[in-house]
Write an enzyme that holds these catalytic residues in place. Structure first.
Site, PDB file in Angstrom:
ATOM      1  N   ASP A  94       0.822  -1.215   0.000  1.00  0.00           N
ATOM      2  CA  ASP A  94       0.000   0.000   0.000  1.00  0.00           C
ATOM      3  C   ASP A  94       0.856   1.265   0.000  1.00  0.00           C
ATOM      4  O   ASP A  94       0.371   2.358   0.310  1.00  0.00           O
ATOM      5  CB  ASP A  94      -0.904   0.032   1.240  1.00  0.00           C
ATOM      6  N   ASP A 149       4.881  -9.029   9.297  1.00  0.00           N
ATOM      7  CA  ASP A 149       5.071  -7.593   9.147  1.00  0.00           C
ATOM      8  C   ASP A 149       6.473  -7.324   8.606  1.00  0.00           C
ATOM      9  O   ASP A 149       7.353  -8.193   8.644  1.00  0.00           O
ATOM     10  CB  ASP A 149       4.869  -6.882  10.477  1.00  0.00           C
ATOM     11  N   ASP A 151       9.093  -5.788   9.591  1.00  0.00           N
ATOM     12  CA  ASP A 151      10.297  -5.809  10.429  1.00  0.00           C
ATOM     13  C   ASP A 151      10.625  -7.189  10.979  1.00  0.00           C
ATOM     14  O   ASP A 151      11.509  -7.316  11.833  1.00  0.00           O
ATOM     15  CB  ASP A 151      10.152  -4.812  11.580  1.00  0.00           C
ATOM     16  N   ASP A 242      -6.216  -7.887  14.414  1.00  0.00           N
ATOM     17  CA  ASP A 242      -5.764  -9.235  14.766  1.00  0.00           C
ATOM     18  C   ASP A 242      -6.492  -9.771  15.998  1.00  0.00           C
ATOM     19  O   ASP A 242      -6.937 -10.919  16.037  1.00  0.00           O
ATOM     20  CB  ASP A 242      -4.245  -9.250  14.987  1.00  0.00           C
TER      21      ASP A 242
END
Length: 493
Positions: A94, A149, A151, A242
């Protein structure tokens, strides 16, 4: 004055008793955790040495303006040890900056190795991360959906350690424990790791071992695609999508499997502006989920009383900051009430409940710390220093997190603010030129500065009234708010 004193004492007492109740539930999780260590995992598992049992997996990588970590992420995922014909990778991008071009180049390079990797772009960020995951799910080929994610740096054999547990058709999610690439970078990263370690050991295992509700942690886990769809798919009406989907899935009788011994390393926010935005999102999202899912939990006929109780307290996790802040603010007028009206002296015995609360947390967190770092006298001394530091700075975050909780409970909507990824280990000192770091000072920081003065007055009051019963608490609050305030006005420190 007397009527106001009654109101203050009632609110102060409720706050302390709520914290005490939460600590009792936390201690119960500790007992569950210790019992689980004596049990043998009897889960049925796929034998992935047989090609016939290797299921098709889709890895979803939701990213948004991640130019400092996207190369590390894609390189790591491309090295995953899993048959290429049974693996699909979706880069749910995105991004709105120049990282898109670098991502395209990396994906094209990886695709040459015969990996099925797709760059999925949307015309807008509708639904934020939840919207991106939902969009990717429309075309996902896999029976199971792994999510990371930007990281995170999973081990090469990560899928072989997680996918086998889905042989049990009732398992909807397998979640792994987060590790920390930059745990020792600063005091801020150390206390974040300290708190997360408690969640990912004691809390997740303590709940999961007794089949209480746990949560998918947004990343480093795998969903059964059928489970996502059966639970109603991803929804973006809370900031913690989540937690929301986790509860909706478990209310549909799906089971979650938590793997404490499978560690997935990731980077902790190393600057306080990033930590503040993450804390705000988590705490506001938790409060939003309480408003959305608490009634569903209470009304469910398929779960027992103890699971409901732990579920409610789990959803109320972030609200504990509200209790801490109310107790802290009212502790100052409490000193004056105590010295003005002797009839209330017995009420102040309630402080013993806060002391017990602190002791219960001290014991619980020590078990967590010892399980990861080992025991021994030297480690225990390190633990004492770290626990006091954590407890103090957590109090300093109480105002910031209270605002998040109140906004969540009141239904005030806000944008999903991502946590900027710095790649400190890879970029060394160059991370300070990170273009995603904001130097905007929040209005909350001004209030935190005033709170420093408020607790200086509290310490002064102890000497003025010759009453030192709350001076340790007020000293911790002064130090905690000072740390948060000073760090917040320093850019890139």
């Amino acid at each position: 004055m007397l009527q106001l004193s009654y109101i203050i004492i009632i609110l102060y007492s409720i706050s302390i008793l709520l914290l005490f109740l939460y600590s009792l539930a936390h201690f119960n999780l500790l007992l569950n955790y210790l019992k689980s260590k004596r049990s043998v995992d009897q889960s049925v598992q796929y034998d992935l040495s047989k090609s016939s049992e290797i299921p098709l997996v889709t890895i979803q990588l939701p990213i948004y303006n991640e130019k400092y970590v996207v190369e590390r992420l894609l390189t790591t995922i491309a090295k995953m040890d899993y048959p290429k014909d049974r693996l699909e990778i979706q880069v749910l991008d995105d991004s709105t900056d120049d990282s898109i071009l670098e991502t395209e180049v990396l994906i094209h390079k990886i695709a040459k190795s015969r990996l099925d990797i797709k760059h999925i772009r949307r015309s807008n960020r509708a639904g934020y991360k939840a919207g991106a995951l939902k969009e990717g799910l429309l075309s996902a080929k896999g029976e199971f959906i792994a999510i990371f994610d930007a990281d995170f740096v999973p081990q090469e054999d990560w899928l072989y350690k997680t996918i086998p547990y889905f042989k049990d058709p009732k398992i909807g999610v397998v979640q792994t424990r987060w590790g920390h690439l930059n745990r020792d970078y600063s005091i801020l990263t150390k206390i974040q790791a300290f708190a997360l370690d408690a969640h990912f050991t004691l809390e997740q295992v303590g709940r999961n071992s007794k089949l209480h509700f746990i949560n998918f942690n947004g990343t480093a886990g795998v969903w059964r695609k059928q489970c996502i769809l059966d639970a109603g798919n991803w929804e973006s009406d809370t900031l913690t999508e989540d937690l929301d989907l986790s509860y909706r899935a478990q209310l549909k009788d799906w089971k979650f499997k938590y793997l404490e011994n499978v560690v997935t390393p990731a980077e902790l926010p190393a600057i306080i502006s990033a930590a503040r935005s993450q804390q705000f999102r988590w705490n506001k999202g938790g409060a939003e989920n309480f408003s959305k899912n608490a009634a569903r939990v209470l009304q469910s006929k398929s779960i027992g009383f103890k699971t409901k109780a732990h579920g409610m307290l789990h959803l109320l996790n972030s609200t504990m900051f509200l209790a801490i802040f109310v107790m802290a603010i009212l502790s100052v007028p409490i000193l004056y009430i105590k010295n003005e009206f002797t009839r209330f002296e017995k009420v102040f015995d309630l402080l013993i409940f806060f002391i017990i609360t602190s002791i219960l947390f001290f014991v619980s967190y020590w078990i967590t710390y010892k399980s990861i770092h080992g025991g021994g006298f030297k480690n225990f001394l390190k633990y004492i220093a770290l626990f006091i530091t954590f407890y103090t700075i957590a109090m300093g975050f109480s105002f910031h997190n209270t605002i998040a909780v109140l906004e969540g409970l009141c239904g005030k909507k806000s944008e999903f603010i991502r946590t900027p990824k710095l790649n400190i280990e890879g970029l060394k000192e160059k991370w300070k030129q990170n273009s995603y770091i904001s130097d905007t000072i929040s209005k909350n920081i001004i209030v935190e500065g005033l709170l420093i003065l408020y607790f200086i007055f509290a310490i002064y009051s102890a000497f003025r009234l010759n009453d030192y019963s709350l001076i340790a608490l007020h000293l911790m609050l002064f130090i905690g708010f000072s740390f948060v305030f000073i760090k917040s006005i320093q850019v890139n420190k």
